[in-house]
Enzyme design. Sequence first.
Site, mmCIF file in Angstrom:
data_model
loop_
_atom_site.group_PDB
_atom_site.id
_atom_site.type_symbol
_atom_site.label_atom_id
_atom_site.label_comp_id
_atom_site.label_asym_id
_atom_site.label_seq_id
_atom_site.Cartn_x
_atom_site.Cartn_y
_atom_site.Cartn_z
ATOM 1 N N ASP A 6 0.870 -1.195 0.000
ATOM 2 C CA ASP A 6 0.000 0.000 0.000
ATOM 3 C C ASP A 6 0.899 1.235 0.000
ATOM 4 O OD1 ASP A 6 -2.526 1.460 0.302
ATOM 5 O OD2 ASP A 6 -1.816 1.942 2.304
ATOM 6 N N SER A 7 0.292 2.397 -0.281
ATOM 7 C CA SER A 7 1.058 3.641 -0.223
ATOM 8 C C SER A 7 1.509 3.950 1.205
ATOM 9 C CB SER A 7 0.195 4.791 -0.728
ATOM 10 O OG SER A 7 -0.917 4.945 0.133
ATOM 11 N N CYS A 69 -4.496 -1.691 -1.795
ATOM 12 C CA CYS A 69 -4.606 -0.273 -2.084
ATOM 13 C C CYS A 69 -5.539 -0.125 -3.284
ATOM 14 C CB CYS A 69 -3.204 0.241 -2.414
ATOM 15 S SG CYS A 69 -3.142 1.927 -3.018
ATOM 16 N N GLU A 155 -2.365 9.452 7.537
ATOM 17 C CA GLU A 155 -0.903 9.217 7.559
ATOM 18 C C GLU A 155 -0.238 10.056 8.650
ATOM 19 O OE1 GLU A 155 1.376 7.172 5.593
ATOM 20 O OE2 GLU A 155 -0.480 6.084 5.200
ATOM 21 N N CYS A 187 -11.082 3.024 -0.339
ATOM 22 C CA CYS A 187 -9.680 3.342 -0.013
ATOM 23 C C CYS A 187 -9.387 2.597 1.278
ATOM 24 C CB CYS A 187 -9.503 4.836 0.198
ATOM 25 S SG CYS A 187 -7.877 5.259 0.894
ATOM 26 N N HIS A 189 -7.372 3.083 3.551
ATOM 27 C CA HIS A 189 -7.122 3.916 4.735
ATOM 28 C C HIS A 189 -8.425 4.226 5.506
ATOM 29 C CE1 HIS A 189 -3.167 4.811 2.980
ATOM 30 N NE2 HIS A 189 -2.838 5.478 4.081
HETATM 31 N N1 DGL Z 1 -4.845 3.131 0.760
HETATM 32 C C1 DGL Z 1 -4.928 3.598 -0.553
HETATM 33 C C2 DGL Z 1 -6.149 3.272 -1.302
HETATM 34 O O1 DGL Z 1 -6.774 2.283 -0.972
HETATM 35 C C3 DGL Z 1 -4.026 4.665 -1.020
HETATM 36 C C4 DGL Z 1 -4.405 6.024 -0.631
HETATM 37 C C5 DGL Z 1 -3.415 7.050 -1.133
HETATM 38 O O2 DGL Z 1 -2.220 6.839 -0.971
HETATM 39 O O3 DGL Z 1 -3.868 8.063 -1.663
HETATM 40 O O4 DGL Z 1 -6.516 3.936 -2.224
#
Ligand code: DGL
Length: 269
Positions: A6-7, A69, A155, A187, A189
Amino acid sequence: MIAFFDSGYGGLTVLKPVMDLLPEYDYLYLGDNARAPYGNHSEESIKKFSEQAVNYLFGQGVSLIIFACNTASSVALRFIQEKYLKGSKEEDRKVLGVLIPVAQEAMRRTGNNRVGVIGTKATINSKVYEKEISKLNPEVKVYSRACPLLVPFIEENWHHKPEAISILKKYLKPLKSCNIDTLILGCTHYPLMQKEIKKTMKNVNILQSGEITAKSLRDYLERHPEIESKLSKNKSRKFLTTDDPKSFKEFTEKHFGMKIALPEKVSLS
Ligand code: DGL
């Protein structure tokens, strides 16, 4: 070994339920925290970052990578599959995403055929959920909304602060008048703000990738013994980050209730 990418911290909301359901496997987690959020970047950058991560993980001997992600799954997954996996034997290398099982679950859950999706700018602009859902049931109406400021708050570990909650409410407001009965957290997150989302979207099914991906991975491994038999099973867990290992450890232990060893800092570029 199964790797999750993931990011940043978002993929942990997928890794955790997968580890709970399938504890016997070895897991490697890679968070590209130094370059998060991905969702505000161009398609070209997201593909480049994802490719670097895949290269790194294949270089570590990983045979199964999950893009935990939505952004990388929407923008880069097909590109990676075509570039790296075409022609190679299925059991050698595999990269999977998180989108389709969630779209399928939304179809099972909606009663009024009105589904909302929130995600990063890149995911929402890709219209990937609209496309997948219309393949499954063209009658379903999809209402989507990009929420670009949520990942930076998460984050920074600021996501329970009033500033973050007020922005979240602003993002959700237009969806409240669409009469949706199901909302996809598009997402990984966003489950970290699930409590606040549930409070605002009362009486709406809230779907997140974690448990859904865990079940679909279990089914996938049952259907593919040639892949499953190659996975090591020593219950090892290793974490990698491109940013500060100490912050990664603190965040993970605080929000996921698990004790982890200090992650290794790696460079992808
Ligand atoms: N967790 C991510 C997603 O599901 C990445 C979010 C990001 O880095 O912008 O999209």
